[in-house]
Design an enzyme around this catalytic site. Structure first.
Site, mmCIF file in Angstrom:
data_model
loop_
_atom_site.group_PDB
_atom_site.id
_atom_site.type_symbol
_atom_site.label_atom_id
_atom_site.label_comp_id
_atom_site.label_asym_id
_atom_site.label_seq_id
_atom_site.Cartn_x
_atom_site.Cartn_y
_atom_site.Cartn_z
ATOM 1 N N ASP A 188 -6.700 1.363 1.075
ATOM 2 C CA ASP A 188 -6.689 1.436 2.535
ATOM 3 C C ASP A 188 -8.079 1.078 3.054
ATOM 4 O OD1 ASP A 188 -8.258 3.625 1.949
ATOM 5 O OD2 ASP A 188 -7.113 5.031 3.178
ATOM 6 N N LYS A 211 0.823 -1.204 0.000
ATOM 7 C CA LYS A 211 0.000 0.000 0.000
ATOM 8 C C LYS A 211 0.861 1.259 0.000
ATOM 9 C CE LYS A 211 -1.947 1.781 3.638
ATOM 10 N NZ LYS A 211 -2.754 1.997 4.862
#
Length: 213
Positions: free
Chosen positions: A138, A120
Site C-alpha cells: 500500500d 493488493k
C-alpha cells in the site's frame, strides 16, 4: 541496500513485534474481505467504526446481500467512496453465493474476480486470513520500502516484486504488517520520526528528520 542490512531490519521488526496483526477488526475471512474492500482510500479507524456496527447485524455473504445496496450504505456512509463500495460489496456477495457457497475462496484468481478486489486486497486476504507469504504493497509500504532503500520501485507492483525477491522466507508472512505499521506511526509521509525509529541505524534515507531540527 545489502542483504545483511535488510536482514537486520527484519530481525529488529520481528524482535519488537513477533506476531504483527492488521488493525482492521475481523473474525472471519469474509469479514476481512469486506473490511479490506472498504479500507481503500480510507483509514482503518474509520472502517472499524463502520464494521463494528455492521458485522453484529450482517457478517456473512448472504446477510450482507440481503441488506441490499441501500441497506449497506446506512452502515458505511461515514467511509469515503461509500456509494461505489456498497455496490461492489453487494456484487461480490452475490458472486460468493453463486460460485463459492458464500465462502471466501483461498485462490488469487477467484478473489481478484470479485468487484472491488484488486491484487493488493487479494494479497491481504490470502496473507492475513490464510497465512500465505504474500506482500500487499500500500502507500505506507511503498514509501517505507523506497525511503529506506529496502526495496525500491517506481510503482507498487515493482516494490512488491522486489520485496518478494529480497525478503527471506521466514519473514514473508509478517513483513507487510511490519512495514505498514512502521509507515503509519514512525516513517510517516511528511515528517518521518527518525529520532524514535527502531531501524534508523540501518535505514539509508539521507535526509533524516529529528524533532530539534
Amino acid at each position: 541496500m545489502n542483504t545483511e542490512k535488510r536482514r537486520k531490519i527484519l530481525e529488529i521488526f520481528r524482535d519488537n513485534n513477533p506476531k504483527p496483526e492488521t488493525e482492521l477488526n475481523f473474525s472471519s475471512p469474509f469479514e476481512l474481505l469486506v473490511a479490506v474492500t472498504l479500507s481503500a482510500q480510507a483509514t482503518d479507524v474509520s472502517v472499524n467504526k463502520a464494521t463494528d456496527k455492521l458485522f453484529p447485524v450482517a457478517n456473512t455473504a448472504q446477510a450482507i446481500y440481503d441488506l441490499g445496496v441501500e441497506g449497506l450504505k446506512d452502515y458505511i456512509k461515514t467511509i469515503g467512496l461509500y456509494n461505489n463500495k456498497a455496490i461492489n460489496v453487494i456484487k461480490a456477495c452475490e458472486i460468493l453465493l453463486e460460485k463459492h457457497g458464500g465462502e471466501v475462496p483461498e485462490d488469487r484468481e477467484a478473489l481478484e474476480a470479485l468487484p472491488g478486489v484488486g491484487r493488493k486486497t487479494a494479497n491481504v486476504v490470502l496473507n492475513t486470513a490464510f497465512g500465505w507469504p504474500t506482500i500487499a504493497v500500500d502507500t505506507h509500504i511503498f514509501r517505507v520500502a523506497n525511503r529506506t532503500k529496502f526495496a525500491m520501485g517506481k510503482n507498487v507492483d515493482q516494490v512488491e516484486q522486489k520485496m518478494l525477491k529480497v525478503v527471506p522466507a521466514e519473514f514473508k508472512v509478517d513483513v507487510h504488517h511490519w512495514f505498514i505499521l512502521h509507515g503509519r506511526y514512525t516513517c510517516v509521509a511528511r515528517k518521518p520520526r527518525c529520532g524514535s525509529c527502531l531501524i534508523e541505524e540501518h535505514c539509508e534515507f539521507k535526509e533524516k528528520v529529528y524533532p530539534d531540527e
